[in-house]
Design an enzyme around this catalytic site. Sequence first.
Site, PDB file in Angstrom:
ATOM      1  N   ILE A  51       0.901  -1.157   0.000  1.00  0.00           N
ATOM      2  CA  ILE A  51       0.000   0.000   0.000  1.00  0.00           C
ATOM      3  C   ILE A  51       0.933   1.199   0.000  1.00  0.00           C
ATOM      4  O   ILE A  51       1.870   1.281   0.787  1.00  0.00           O
ATOM      5  CB  ILE A  51      -0.976  -0.028   1.206  1.00  0.00           C
ATOM      6  N   SER A  52       0.718   2.119  -0.923  1.00  0.00           N
ATOM      7  CA  SER A  52       1.685   3.191  -1.147  1.00  0.00           C
ATOM      8  C   SER A  52       1.760   4.134   0.049  1.00  0.00           C
ATOM      9  O   SER A  52       0.841   4.223   0.870  1.00  0.00           O
ATOM     10  CB  SER A  52       1.317   3.972  -2.406  1.00  0.00           C
ATOM     11  N   GLN A  53       2.880   4.859   0.089  1.00  0.00           N
ATOM     12  CA  GLN A  53       3.147   5.813   1.175  1.00  0.00           C
ATOM     13  C   GLN A  53       2.141   6.980   1.106  1.00  0.00           C
ATOM     14  O   GLN A  53       1.946   7.557   0.037  1.00  0.00           O
ATOM     15  CB  GLN A  53       4.575   6.312   0.974  1.00  0.00           C
TER      16      GLN A  53
END
Length: 209
Positions: A51-53
């Site tokens: 899950i992206s930053q």
Amino acid sequence: MVVDQIEARGVRDQRVRSIMKVVPRHLFVPEVDRSRAYEDRALAIGRGATISQPVIVAQMTESLELTGTERVLEVGTGSGYQTALLSELAGEVWTIEIDEELAHQAEERLASLGYRDRLHFRVGSGESGWPEAAPFERILLSAAPERMPRALLDQLADGGRLVGPVGPTARQRLKLVERQGSRFEETDLGPVRFVRLRTTSQDPFSPAG
Ligand code: SAH
């Protein structure tokens, strides 16, 4: 949550900032990581995906300049977190995920959170876009191709905006592409590190790099 970091990164869009306060990121990460869901970092979600930053998610979402009516294509559904934000901020979202297990988990999760309208799911490679639903006013890519796939540029509407990482793993850059007729104007938004966009010819589980 990370609103401070998001502000520090220069994300000014009030709609993006307020929606990120509302969408429960902890419900999109594995249970063991729930306590870290509001730290500004990417987290593994299994199957080689992350899950992206949050600040990068905020920056990418802001760069799309969504007003609420747009038709958006997302490549790399992953956890579905970015999909939820897009569905709150745009008109209709078409999202493609190559990993069947992640795709089904994301679809179920989004449905259970009430995000079922104006969302379309597909299991497959986003490299070739979603021709039947094109053109898209916005395209967001959350896996990095070596070069931007032609099909995605072709499926971007005139006046449309595309954002996504491009380049080999160690040298990825976040790019914003704005289309004006047959012209594609590119802006560099800085260095990033995303999961690699799988191509159909590639071993699906080969490590990134
Ligand atoms: N926005 C997602 C990011 C997930 S990581 C989130 O925040 O959860 C990137 C995702 O892209 C992974 O789930 C990976 O399986 C997917 N992916 C990789 N190559 C792809 C391709 N060719 N087509 C569609 N999805 C792809």
